[in-house]
Design a protein around this motif. Structure first.
Motif, PDB file in Angstrom:
ATOM      1  N   LEU A 356      -1.359  14.164   2.294  1.00 46.94           N
ATOM      2  CA  LEU A 356      -0.942  13.399   3.472  1.00 46.94           C
ATOM      3  C   LEU A 356       0.280  12.526   3.180  1.00 46.94           C
ATOM      4  O   LEU A 356       1.196  12.424   4.004  1.00 46.94           O
ATOM      5  N   PHE A 357       0.285  11.902   2.004  1.00 44.05           N
ATOM      6  CA  PHE A 357       1.412  11.043   1.637  1.00 44.05           C
ATOM      7  C   PHE A 357       2.686  11.884   1.499  1.00 44.05           C
ATOM      8  O   PHE A 357       3.757  11.512   2.000  1.00 44.05           O
ATOM      9  N   ASN A 363       9.636   6.700   2.765  1.00 40.45           N
ATOM     10  CA  ASN A 363      10.537   6.472   1.647  1.00 40.45           C
ATOM     11  C   ASN A 363      10.406   5.027   1.186  1.00 40.45           C
ATOM     12  O   ASN A 363      10.612   4.103   1.975  1.00 40.45           O
ATOM     13  N   PHE A 364      10.031   4.827  -0.087  1.00 38.50           N
ATOM     14  CA  PHE A 364       9.949   3.484  -0.660  1.00 38.50           C
ATOM     15  C   PHE A 364      10.927   3.363  -1.811  1.00 38.50           C
ATOM     16  O   PHE A 364      10.993   4.238  -2.691  1.00 38.50           O
ATOM     17  N   LEU A 365      11.694   2.264  -1.813  1.00 39.15           N
ATOM     18  CA  LEU A 365      12.664   1.999  -2.878  1.00 39.15           C
ATOM     19  C   LEU A 365      13.656   3.136  -3.035  1.00 39.15           C
ATOM     20  O   LEU A 365      14.154   3.407  -4.129  1.00 39.15           O
ATOM     21  N   GLY A 366      13.915   3.849  -1.933  1.00 33.40           N
ATOM     22  CA  GLY A 366      14.841   4.960  -1.978  1.00 33.40           C
ATOM     23  C   GLY A 366      14.282   6.220  -2.600  1.00 33.40           C
ATOM     24  O   GLY A 366      15.004   7.191  -2.805  1.00 33.40           O
ATOM     25  N   GLY A 368      11.469   9.347  -2.433  1.00 30.97           N
ATOM     26  CA  GLY A 368      10.760  10.100  -1.404  1.00 30.97           C
ATOM     27  C   GLY A 368       9.255  10.139  -1.556  1.00 30.97           C
ATOM     28  O   GLY A 368       8.682   9.778  -2.589  1.00 30.97           O
ATOM     29  N   SER A 369       8.595  10.616  -0.500  1.00 31.70           N
ATOM     30  CA  SER A 369       7.138  10.604  -0.411  1.00 31.70           C
ATOM     31  C   SER A 369       6.460  11.539  -1.404  1.00 31.70           C
ATOM     32  O   SER A 369       5.314  11.304  -1.788  1.00 31.70           O
ATOM     33  N   ALA A 370       7.131  12.622  -1.829  1.00 29.16           N
ATOM     34  CA  ALA A 370       6.497  13.563  -2.763  1.00 29.16           C
ATOM     35  C   ALA A 370       6.148  12.874  -4.081  1.00 29.16           C
ATOM     36  O   ALA A 370       5.042  13.061  -4.618  1.00 29.16           O
ATOM     37  N   PHE A 371       7.066  12.067  -4.588  1.00 30.69           N
ATOM     38  CA  PHE A 371       6.817  11.354  -5.850  1.00 30.69           C
ATOM     39  C   PHE A 371       5.669  10.359  -5.692  1.00 30.69           C
ATOM     40  O   PHE A 371       4.734  10.334  -6.490  1.00 30.69           O
ATOM     41  N   TRP A 372       5.728   9.547  -4.637  1.00 28.76           N
ATOM     42  CA  TRP A 372       4.693   8.533  -4.444  1.00 28.76           C
ATOM     43  C   TRP A 372       3.341   9.161  -4.136  1.00 28.76           C
ATOM     44  O   TRP A 372       2.298   8.649  -4.569  1.00 28.76           O
ATOM     45  N   GLY A 373       3.350  10.261  -3.409  1.00 30.09           N
ATOM     46  CA  GLY A 373       2.087  10.947  -3.130  1.00 30.09           C
ATOM     47  C   GLY A 373       1.415  11.425  -4.398  1.00 30.09           C
ATOM     48  O   GLY A 373       0.196  11.290  -4.570  1.00 30.09           O
TER      49      GLY A 373
END
Length: 389
Positions: A356-357, A363-366, A368-373
């Motif tokens: 889902l993420f 986008n956080f801190l520039g 993308g969502s794939a990394f944070w997910g």
């Protein structure tokens, strides 16, 4: 060279050509989208096709020749899907730097022998969930387009499912060929003139930034390992060969480093299409199937020469043509990754959060969502594995 002539067979040549055709049939249109998402010009897009053709042609030919079993290399379709999904957050220069970093990581993990160790650190369920989340919008857009272009999209879906049932191996090729025939009937399209201009490699100065490294290079690296190299090595093994894993991963990574500034966003082992070269239909004698790998490499080199014409043709097609074929081409990939992501009951919650993420596009801190997910999924995964005191 003498041995090559002795081992030559038309069946191997045909297998090599089909491997090439399957490899580029739909993902080529994704490259147009990915390059445009980063702001590439038409000449730069041609440079991408030239660099990729050279990369696949040289690696496929030399590695097949060196190891005497068919080695099919390819760009990563899930990788270009990632670029399309996050491209608006980066400049072409930043993305180029990310492609170089991805190549460096690939070469290092290959030549050092750390390929298997790295893969084992990331649960398959989470890498598949991340990939499924990235690809979700492609599947959704396919059916959203039904409302405005019902005849074209519905006909292609019907063709795809019928060919998938009766001609599984060639389903994508058949769908693309039918799409080309149907495009002038259902859509506003006129075939462009063929250009004889030779392509040129256009250097893009890389601009290194933490945002592009964490938001694009690392996710691209993980996607390539899990969706290309891991199944690619597995497929070679499944046909009775002993793959030279370190060299295969290492040399493809080094090739990416060299050609990334010109548009080679990923250089990987082919996964599904590689089976065509490895199968007994290429040649009954496993020792002579490497000819199919040589032929695939030559086909990619010919594609490189035709890069300008290929770019003009693909840019002439309506956007609905590209998005529909992209969605259809990725259906199997989306299905496979969703299945793998939620296969293990104990890992489903972490996989769901990652999925889902990654699909959210935030986008956080520039970054993308794939990394944070993936990061959040790993945290949840390891939290549930902690034993209560």
């Amino acid at each position: 060279m003498k041995q090559c002539f002795q081992d030559f067979s038309l069946s191997a040549v045909f297998a090599g050509f089909i491997t090439f055709l399957v490899g580029i049939s739909v993902s080529a249109v994704l490259i147009i989208q990915g390059a445009q998402a980063l702001g590439a010009s038409q000449d730069q897009i041609s440079s991408w096709f030239l660099a990729l053709g050279l990369a696949m042609g040289i690696t496929g030919f030399i590695l097949s020749w060196r190891f005497k079993y068919p080695v099919a290399t390819a760009w990563s379709t899930p990788g270009i899907a990632l670029i399309i999904a996050v491209g608006q957050h980066y400049t072409l220069n930043e993305a180029t730097a990310a492609f170089i970093i991805c190549g460096v990581l690939t070469a290092c993990i290959g030549f050092s022998g750390g390929f298997q160790k790295c893969i084992q650190q990331i649960p398959m369920s989470l890498s598949c969930a991340m990939l499924a989340g990235i690809l979700l919008k492609f599947g959704l857009s396919l059916f959203i387009q039904l409302q405005q272009h019902f005849n074209f999209v519905a006909t292609l879906l019907l063709v795809y499912f019928l060919s998938k049932k009766y001609f599984t191996r060639y389903a994508i090729v058949i769908t693309v060929l039918l799409a080309l025939l149907l495009c002038p009937i259902f859509l506003s399209f006129q075939f462009p003139p063929i250009h004889n201009t030779l392509p040129a490699l256009i250097w893009v100065q890389p601009h290194f930034s933490l945002q592009s490294i964490f938001g694009l290079a690392f996710p691209l690296f993980i996607i390539n390992l899990s969706s290309q190299f891991l199944p690619g090595i597995g497929i070679i093994k499944s046909y009775g060969y002993t793959p030279h894993t370190n060299q295969l991963v290492g040399w493809t990574g080094l090739t990416q480093i060299i050609l990334a500034p010109f548009g080679a966003f990923s250089v990987c082992l082919a996964a599904i299409s590689a089976a065509i070269n490895l199968d007994e239909q290429a040649h009954p004698d496993p020792k002579k199937r490497y000819i199919a790998g040589l032929c695939s490499g030559i086909c990619y080199l010919l594609m490189a020469v035709m890069a300008v014409s290929l770019t003009h043709i693909l840019l002439a097609f309506p956007s609905i043509f590209i998005t529909t074929l992209a969605g259809i081409a990725l259906l199997s990939t989306i299905t496979h990754n969703i299945t793998m992501a939620f296969e293990v009951p104990q890992e489903r919650e972490a996989a769901c959060v990652t999925f889902l993420f990654s699909a959210s596009g935030v986008n956080f801190l520039g970054i993308g969502s794939a990394f944070w997910g993936l990061i959040l999924g790993l945290v949840i995964h390891h939290f549930y594995r902690l034993k209560p005191k």
